[in-house]
Design a protein around this motif. Structure first.
Motif, PDB file in Angstrom:
ATOM      1  N   SER A 295      65.935  -1.731   5.828  1.00 13.34           N
ATOM      2  CA  SER A 295      65.160  -1.177   4.718  1.00 13.34           C
ATOM      3  C   SER A 295      66.101  -0.452   3.762  1.00 13.34           C
ATOM      4  O   SER A 295      67.194  -0.029   4.146  1.00 13.34           O
ATOM      5  N   LYS A 296      65.647  -0.301   2.524  1.00 10.50           N
ATOM      6  CA  LYS A 296      66.466   0.340   1.505  1.00 10.50           C
ATOM      7  C   LYS A 296      65.574   1.220   0.636  1.00 10.50           C
ATOM      8  O   LYS A 296      64.489   0.811   0.227  1.00 10.50           O
ATOM      9  N   GLN A 297      66.060   2.429   0.388  1.00  7.98           N
ATOM     10  CA  GLN A 297      65.320   3.350  -0.461  1.00  7.98           C
ATOM     11  C   GLN A 297      65.948   3.378  -1.841  1.00  7.98           C
ATOM     12  O   GLN A 297      67.171   3.457  -1.983  1.00  7.98           O
ATOM     13  N   LEU A 298      65.110   3.298  -2.874  1.00  6.87           N
ATOM     14  CA  LEU A 298      65.577   3.300  -4.255  1.00  6.87           C
ATOM     15  C   LEU A 298      65.267   4.641  -4.903  1.00  6.87           C
ATOM     16  O   LEU A 298      64.235   5.269  -4.620  1.00  6.87           O
ATOM     17  N   ASP A 299      66.165   5.089  -5.782  1.00  8.63           N
ATOM     18  CA  ASP A 299      65.946   6.340  -6.495  1.00  8.63           C
ATOM     19  C   ASP A 299      64.673   6.270  -7.325  1.00  8.63           C
ATOM     20  O   ASP A 299      64.362   5.235  -7.943  1.00  8.63           O
ATOM     21  N   GLN A 300      63.941   7.371  -7.313  1.00  5.84           N
ATOM     22  CA  GLN A 300      62.733   7.542  -8.110  1.00  5.84           C
ATOM     23  C   GLN A 300      61.612   6.581  -7.678  1.00  5.84           C
ATOM     24  O   GLN A 300      60.714   6.261  -8.461  1.00  5.84           O
ATOM     25  N   ARG A 301      61.686   6.136  -6.441  1.00  3.28           N
ATOM     26  CA  ARG A 301      60.610   5.295  -5.890  1.00  3.28           C
ATOM     27  C   ARG A 301      60.172   5.885  -4.563  1.00  3.28           C
ATOM     28  O   ARG A 301      61.011   6.159  -3.693  1.00  3.28           O
ATOM     29  N   ASN A 302      58.871   6.080  -4.403  1.00  5.28           N
ATOM     30  CA  ASN A 302      58.358   6.602  -3.143  1.00  5.28           C
ATOM     31  C   ASN A 302      58.525   5.573  -2.029  1.00  5.28           C
ATOM     32  O   ASN A 302      58.331   4.377  -2.236  1.00  5.28           O
ATOM     33  N   GLY A 303      58.862   6.063  -0.867  1.00  7.40           N
ATOM     34  CA  GLY A 303      59.016   5.172   0.272  1.00  7.40           C
ATOM     35  C   GLY A 303      60.274   4.332   0.183  1.00  7.40           C
ATOM     36  O   GLY A 303      61.254   4.690  -0.464  1.00  7.40           O
ATOM     37  N   SER A 304      60.246   3.204   0.840  1.00  8.54           N
ATOM     38  CA  SER A 304      61.406   2.313   0.877  1.00  8.54           C
ATOM     39  C   SER A 304      60.939   0.864   0.891  1.00  8.54           C
ATOM     40  O   SER A 304      59.772   0.572   1.153  1.00  8.54           O
ATOM     41  N   ILE A 305      61.871  -0.036   0.608  1.00 10.33           N
ATOM     42  CA  ILE A 305      61.588  -1.473   0.647  1.00 10.33           C
ATOM     43  C   ILE A 305      62.030  -2.005   2.005  1.00 10.33           C
ATOM     44  O   ILE A 305      63.183  -1.826   2.402  1.00 10.33           O
ATOM     45  N   ASP A 306      61.122  -2.626   2.703  1.00  9.17           N
ATOM     46  CA  ASP A 306      61.415  -3.132   4.040  1.00  9.17           C
ATOM     47  C   ASP A 306      61.739  -4.619   3.958  1.00  9.17           C
ATOM     48  O   ASP A 306      60.963  -5.404   3.416  1.00  9.17           O
ATOM     49  N   PHE A 307      62.901  -5.006   4.502  1.00  4.00           N
ATOM     50  CA  PHE A 307      63.338  -6.403   4.477  1.00  4.00           C
ATOM     51  C   PHE A 307      63.136  -7.100   5.827  1.00  4.00           C
ATOM     52  O   PHE A 307      63.660  -8.186   6.048  1.00  4.00           O
ATOM     53  N   GLY A 308      62.383  -6.457   6.706  1.00  4.59           N
ATOM     54  CA  GLY A 308      62.090  -7.108   7.983  1.00  4.59           C
ATOM     55  C   GLY A 308      62.870  -6.514   9.140  1.00  4.59           C
ATOM     56  O   GLY A 308      63.772  -5.684   8.970  1.00  4.59           O
ATOM     57  N   GLY A 309      62.514  -6.947  10.328  1.00  4.95           N
ATOM     58  CA  GLY A 309      63.174  -6.451  11.526  1.00  4.95           C
ATOM     59  C   GLY A 309      63.490  -7.582  12.491  1.00  4.95           C
ATOM     60  O   GLY A 309      63.070  -8.718  12.301  1.00  4.95           O
ATOM     61  N   TRP A 310      64.219  -7.240  13.540  1.00  8.00           N
ATOM     62  CA  TRP A 310      64.618  -8.239  14.530  1.00  8.00           C
ATOM     63  C   TRP A 310      64.940  -7.533  15.840  1.00  8.00           C
ATOM     64  O   TRP A 310      65.185  -6.315  15.884  1.00  8.00           O
ATOM     65  N   HIS A 311      64.927  -8.284  16.920  1.00  2.65           N
ATOM     66  CA  HIS A 311      65.306  -7.764  18.228  1.00  2.65           C
ATOM     67  C   HIS A 311      66.832  -7.827  18.375  1.00  2.65           C
ATOM     68  O   HIS A 311      67.452  -8.826  17.990  1.00  2.65           O
ATOM     69  N   THR A 312      67.411  -6.784  18.945  1.00  4.63           N
ATOM     70  CA  THR A 312      68.864  -6.740  19.094  1.00  4.63           C
ATOM     71  C   THR A 312      69.309  -6.965  20.535  1.00  4.63           C
ATOM     72  O   THR A 312      70.125  -7.833  20.807  1.00  4.63           O
ATOM     73  N   ASP A 313      68.794  -6.171  21.483  1.00  6.53           N
ATOM     74  CA  ASP A 313      69.189  -6.371  22.878  1.00  6.53           C
ATOM     75  C   ASP A 313      68.135  -5.796  23.804  1.00  6.53           C
ATOM     76  O   ASP A 313      67.161  -5.169  23.375  1.00  6.53           O
ATOM     77  N   LYS A 314      68.325  -6.042  25.079  1.00  9.29           N
ATOM     78  CA  LYS A 314      67.432  -5.551  26.133  1.00  9.29           C
ATOM     79  C   LYS A 314      68.308  -4.901  27.194  1.00  9.29           C
ATOM     80  O   LYS A 314      69.426  -5.362  27.460  1.00  9.29           O
ATOM     81  N   THR A 315      67.811  -3.843  27.797  1.00  7.27           N
ATOM     82  CA  THR A 315      68.558  -3.116  28.825  1.00  7.27           C
ATOM     83  C   THR A 315      67.877  -3.300  30.176  1.00  7.27           C
ATOM     84  O   THR A 315      66.653  -3.208  30.280  1.00  7.27           O
ATOM     85  N   ILE A 316      68.684  -3.558  31.211  1.00 11.17           N
ATOM     86  CA  ILE A 316      68.178  -3.676  32.583  1.00 11.17           C
ATOM     87  C   ILE A 316      68.925  -2.672  33.447  1.00 11.17           C
ATOM     88  O   ILE A 316      70.161  -2.704  33.526  1.00 11.17           O
ATOM     89  N   ASN A 317      68.194  -1.749  34.055  1.00 10.75           N
ATOM     90  CA  ASN A 317      68.788  -0.746  34.940  1.00 10.75           C
ATOM     91  C   ASN A 317      68.552  -1.150  36.388  1.00 10.75           C
ATOM     92  O   ASN A 317      67.410  -1.416  36.796  1.00 10.75           O
ATOM     93  N   VAL A 318      69.631  -1.190  37.156  1.00  4.62           N
ATOM     94  CA  VAL A 318      69.572  -1.610  38.556  1.00  4.62           C
ATOM     95  C   VAL A 318      70.139  -0.496  39.434  1.00  4.62           C
ATOM     96  O   VAL A 318      71.190   0.076  39.125  1.00  4.62           O
ATOM     97  N   THR A 319      69.433  -0.188  40.514  1.00  2.00           N
ATOM     98  CA  THR A 319      69.880   0.801  41.489  1.00  2.00           C
ATOM     99  C   THR A 319      69.855   0.176  42.879  1.00  2.00           C
ATOM    100  O   THR A 319      68.934  -0.592  43.201  1.00  2.00           O
ATOM    101  N   GLY A 320      70.856   0.490  43.671  1.00  2.01           N
ATOM    102  CA  GLY A 320      70.914  -0.008  45.034  1.00  2.01           C
ATOM    103  C   GLY A 320      71.741   0.904  45.910  1.00  2.01           C
ATOM    104  O   GLY A 320      72.364   1.867  45.430  1.00  2.01           O
ATOM    105  N   TYR A 321      71.759   0.602  47.214  1.00  7.11           N
ATOM    106  CA  TYR A 321      72.517   1.399  48.183  1.00  7.11           C
ATOM    107  C   TYR A 321      73.305   0.464  49.088  1.00  7.11           C
ATOM    108  O   TYR A 321      72.875  -0.657  49.375  1.00  7.11           O
ATOM    109  N   TYR A 322      74.474   0.943  49.515  1.00  5.56           N
ATOM    110  CA  TYR A 322      75.248   0.187  50.494  1.00  5.56           C
ATOM    111  C   TYR A 322      75.909   1.149  51.465  1.00  5.56           C
ATOM    112  O   TYR A 322      76.135   2.325  51.157  1.00  5.56           O
ATOM    113  N   ARG A 323      76.185   0.624  52.654  1.00  2.77           N
ATOM    114  CA  ARG A 323      76.791   1.426  53.717  1.00  2.77           C
ATOM    115  C   ARG A 323      78.165   0.881  54.069  1.00  2.77           C
ATOM    116  O   ARG A 323      78.417  -0.319  53.962  1.00  2.77           O
ATOM    117  N   ALA A 324      79.024   1.787  54.507  1.00  2.00           N
ATOM    118  CA  ALA A 324      80.361   1.403  54.956  1.00  2.00           C
ATOM    119  C   ALA A 324      80.696   2.195  56.213  1.00  2.00           C
ATOM    120  O   ALA A 324      80.319   3.375  56.342  1.00  2.00           O
TER     121      ALA A 324
END
Length: 272
Positions: free
Chosen positions: A36-65
């Motif tokens: 999006s871009k905001q222009l001087d002397q204009r209320n709000g902003s102009i939106d040019f769209g959006g997109w997905h960037t990435d996804k996060t996966i959190n993994v937890t586990g245990y191991y013995r030694a």
């Protein structure tokens, strides 16, 4: 639970091979970025769209030694497996218990031997910056460590099914939950004609790809969204340069003015 790690060369590893028991597998929604871009002397902003960037996966586990030397060996192997800069695919293996619900203390022993794992319907192409190991304590003479790691998706910010080449007729059997864009995901439409026409019109739902070239029986067309060939020769200048997007919860109906057989090469379902 368990975690399957598939390297890009096709080799497969299970974290249980390294004595790791996965206790948590949490994936986030795909993160959204907007332009999006905001222009001087204009209320709000102009939106040019959006997109997905990435996804996060959190993994937890245990191991013995059994001792510090074994723990160091396991740690080195886990670092080598997970700290791969080229990335790899991970698949959650969910646990399916075969034992009925019991009251505490009703039976004893062998519970984990009665569990079986089954794979999730999707996998993720990911990397991780730094898996962390933390000493929890000494349990019955063995060292217990906690493994935590945050994976981030590479390329597509979605879960994916393995690519496959499928034959289709009237509809593309897409079962994903997000649109599958031919330019982003990379599937190819292959049309082998059994009839002839003065030109070609090929549609998936409302998207139409046209070619002004004459069509003969036995011609093989390949449409990838940016490359268009007829019998191996480029026909980019003869097409309208359309590309296809498979939509969730829609028929993805195919229509063509020339009879023939149709294949989707590299077909995948994508999941948010």
């Amino acid at each position: 639970m368990d975690l399957l790690v598939e390297k890009l060369d096709g080799s497969r590893y299970y974290l249980s091979q390294y004595k790791v028991l996965i206790t948590e597998f949490e994936e986030s929604a795909p993160s959204v970025t907007r332009n999006s871009k905001q222009l001087d002397q204009r209320n709000g902003s102009i939106d040019f769209g959006g997109w997905h960037t990435d996804k996060t996966i959190n993994v937890t586990g245990y191991y013995r030694a059994d001792d510090m030397d074994e723990e160091e060996m396991l740690r080195e192997k886990l670092y080598a497996l997970l700290s791969d800069p080229n990335g790899y695919y991970i698949t959650q293996l969910k646990t399916l218990p075969h034992t009925p619900v019991e009251r505490p203390g009703e039976t004893s022993g062998g519970y984990y031997d009665k569990l079986s794992n089954y794979p999730s319907h999707k996998r993720f192409l990911v990397y991780t910056e730094a898996p962390e190991m933390e000493l929890v304590g000494n349990v019955n003479g063995t060292l217990l460590y906690k493994l935590t790691t945050e994976f981030k998706t590479m390329k597509l910010p979605y879960g994916e099914t393995p690519p496959a080449d499928i034959d289709v007729s009237s509809n593309v059997p897409y079962r994903g939950t997000v649109p599958c864009n031919q330019l982003e995901q990379g599937f190819t439409v292959q049309l082998t004609t059994t009839g002839s026409a003065s030109s070609l019109s090929f549609k998936i739902d409302d998207t139409e790809l046209t070619s002004s070239n004459a069509v003969a029986a036995g011609d093989v067309f390949m449409f990838s969204g940016f490359s268009y060939t007829q019998n191996g020769l480029s026909i980019v200048s003869k097409t309208n340069k359309a590309y296809f997007t498979l939509q969730p919860d829609k028929p993805n109906r195919i229509a063509c003015n020339v009879p023939g057989t149709i294949r989707i090469l590299g077909f995948q379902n994508l999941y948010a």
